[in-house]
Design a protein around this motif. Sequence first.
Motif, PDB file in Angstrom:
ATOM      1  N   ALA A  17      46.959  43.835  51.627  1.00 59.60           N
ATOM      2  CA  ALA A  17      45.743  44.155  51.124  1.00 59.60           C
ATOM      3  C   ALA A  17      44.653  43.287  50.961  1.00 59.60           C
ATOM      4  N   SER A  18      45.072  42.056  50.494  1.00 60.02           N
ATOM      5  CA  SER A  18      44.442  40.814  50.487  1.00 60.02           C
ATOM      6  C   SER A  18      43.549  40.428  52.044  1.00 60.02           C
ATOM      7  N   ALA A  19      44.117  40.800  52.927  1.00 60.62           N
ATOM      8  CA  ALA A  19      43.363  40.593  54.353  1.00 60.62           C
ATOM      9  C   ALA A  19      42.444  41.647  54.340  1.00 60.62           C
ATOM     10  N   LEU A  20      42.168  42.479  53.744  1.00 59.45           N
ATOM     11  CA  LEU A  20      41.158  43.587  53.987  1.00 59.45           C
ATOM     12  C   LEU A  20      39.687  43.249  53.506  1.00 59.45           C
ATOM     13  N   GLY A  21      39.454  41.900  53.127  1.00 59.22           N
ATOM     14  CA  GLY A  21      38.294  41.578  52.380  1.00 59.22           C
ATOM     15  C   GLY A  21      38.423  42.146  50.868  1.00 59.22           C
ATOM     16  N   ALA A  22      39.571  41.817  50.350  1.00 58.14           N
ATOM     17  CA  ALA A  22      39.935  42.616  48.962  1.00 58.14           C
ATOM     18  C   ALA A  22      39.885  41.798  47.819  1.00 58.14           C
ATOM     19  N   ALA A  23      39.383  40.556  47.874  1.00 59.46           N
ATOM     20  CA  ALA A  23      39.252  39.568  46.861  1.00 59.46           C
ATOM     21  C   ALA A  23      37.715  39.028  46.697  1.00 59.46           C
ATOM     22  N   CYS A  24      37.564  38.580  45.526  1.00 55.94           N
ATOM     23  CA  CYS A  24      36.388  38.413  45.243  1.00 55.94           C
ATOM     24  C   CYS A  24      36.335  37.116  44.161  1.00 55.94           C
ATOM     25  N   TYR A  25      35.492  35.952  45.128  1.00 55.91           N
ATOM     26  CA  TYR A  25      35.458  34.694  44.165  1.00 55.91           C
ATOM     27  C   TYR A  25      34.234  34.730  43.793  1.00 55.91           C
ATOM     28  N   VAL A  26      34.461  34.069  42.487  1.00 55.86           N
ATOM     29  CA  VAL A  26      32.916  34.293  41.485  1.00 55.86           C
ATOM     30  C   VAL A  26      32.918  32.611  40.860  1.00 55.86           C
ATOM     31  N   ILE A  27      31.630  32.292  41.334  1.00 57.30           N
ATOM     32  CA  ILE A  27      31.104  30.980  40.693  1.00 57.30           C
ATOM     33  C   ILE A  27      29.877  31.262  39.666  1.00 57.30           C
ATOM     34  N   GLU A  28      30.275  30.744  38.248  1.00 59.94           N
ATOM     35  CA  GLU A  28      29.076  30.862  37.378  1.00 59.94           C
ATOM     36  C   GLU A  28      28.735  29.397  36.902  1.00 59.94           C
ATOM     37  N   GLU A  29      27.477  29.472  36.956  1.00 56.26           N
ATOM     38  CA  GLU A  29      27.005  28.044  36.665  1.00 56.26           C
ATOM     39  C   GLU A  29      25.966  28.231  35.296  1.00 56.26           C
ATOM     40  N   SER A  30      25.936  27.088  34.741  1.00 54.67           N
ATOM     41  CA  SER A  30      25.312  27.006  33.281  1.00 54.67           C
ATOM     42  C   SER A  30      23.752  27.086  33.551  1.00 54.67           C
ATOM     43  N   SER A  31      23.161  27.462  32.786  1.00 53.21           N
ATOM     44  CA  SER A  31      21.787  27.281  32.902  1.00 53.21           C
ATOM     45  C   SER A  31      21.011  26.744  31.707  1.00 53.21           C
ATOM     46  N   GLY A  32      20.253  25.698  31.906  1.00 53.28           N
ATOM     47  CA  GLY A  32      19.416  25.107  30.787  1.00 53.28           C
ATOM     48  C   GLY A  32      20.147  24.733  29.627  1.00 53.28           C
ATOM     49  N   THR A  33      19.900  25.433  28.422  1.00 53.45           N
ATOM     50  CA  THR A  33      20.554  24.746  27.156  1.00 53.45           C
ATOM     51  C   THR A  33      21.679  25.709  26.651  1.00 53.45           C
ATOM     52  N   LEU A  34      22.009  26.710  27.635  1.00 51.56           N
ATOM     53  CA  LEU A  34      23.305  27.403  27.224  1.00 51.56           C
ATOM     54  C   LEU A  34      24.428  26.580  27.584  1.00 51.56           C
ATOM     55  N   PRO A  35      25.734  26.985  26.568  1.00 50.37           N
ATOM     56  CA  PRO A  35      26.812  26.413  27.196  1.00 50.37           C
ATOM     57  C   PRO A  35      27.438  26.848  28.456  1.00 50.37           C
ATOM     58  N   ASP A  36      28.336  25.868  28.894  1.00 43.22           N
ATOM     59  CA  ASP A  36      29.039  26.066  30.069  1.00 43.22           C
ATOM     60  C   ASP A  36      29.833  27.359  29.792  1.00 43.22           C
ATOM     61  N   PRO A  37      29.899  28.008  31.265  1.00 43.96           N
ATOM     62  CA  PRO A  37      30.916  29.103  31.086  1.00 43.96           C
ATOM     63  C   PRO A  37      32.337  28.937  30.921  1.00 43.96           C
ATOM     64  N   VAL A  38      33.056  29.948  29.984  1.00 46.65           N
ATOM     65  CA  VAL A  38      34.309  29.719  29.925  1.00 46.65           C
ATOM     66  C   VAL A  38      35.248  29.521  31.065  1.00 46.65           C
ATOM     67  N   VAL A  39      34.943  30.184  31.964  1.00 47.49           N
ATOM     68  CA  VAL A  39      35.564  30.394  33.513  1.00 47.49           C
ATOM     69  C   VAL A  39      34.657  29.992  34.538  1.00 47.49           C
ATOM     70  N   PRO A  40      33.993  29.002  34.858  1.00 51.02           N
ATOM     71  CA  PRO A  40      33.128  28.675  35.911  1.00 51.02           C
ATOM     72  C   PRO A  40      33.518  29.276  37.439  1.00 51.02           C
TER      73      PRO A  40
END
Length: 146
Positions: A17-40
């Motif tokens: 199933a994972s070979a079907l393009g069935a995973a999503c990699y997510v990157i979150e960046e901090s912006s300005g004065t906001l704290p860093d994401p818990v899971v970047p």
Amino acid sequence: MPRLARLGLLFAPLYCASALGAACYVIEESSGTLPDPVVPAKCFYFEGLDDTDAMQWACRDKDDVGQTHRELRQQCPPEPQARCTARMTPETLANEQAFGRRAPGEALPSTLPDGARIVTLYYRITDREQARVDCETLGGAWEQIR
């Protein structure tokens, strides 16, 4: 390498199933004065839900979440730090709908198969305890890997 082993390597992705393009990699960046994401950096996939359209839709970049980038992949990278596994409900998809826009006629399943799960793998964690609490508060099972 024996011929049968080479054929197995060639056709194995067709049954995975994972070979079907069935995973999503997510990157979150901090912006300005906001704290860093818990899971970047994290990656999620669905178990027990063979609907690649749902994953493709869930993984689309959202215009209104400017510091988040999503990338559809065949599978999640190796060596996560932790894992959260939770039962999927229609609300799981609804949460994604709240942040995305769908084209007319683009429908997601209104019911899910019994045993359908969302698995989130965490690669960078700025606050491990908060990530665990977030997972468990939403009904997930947290597993520390390394």
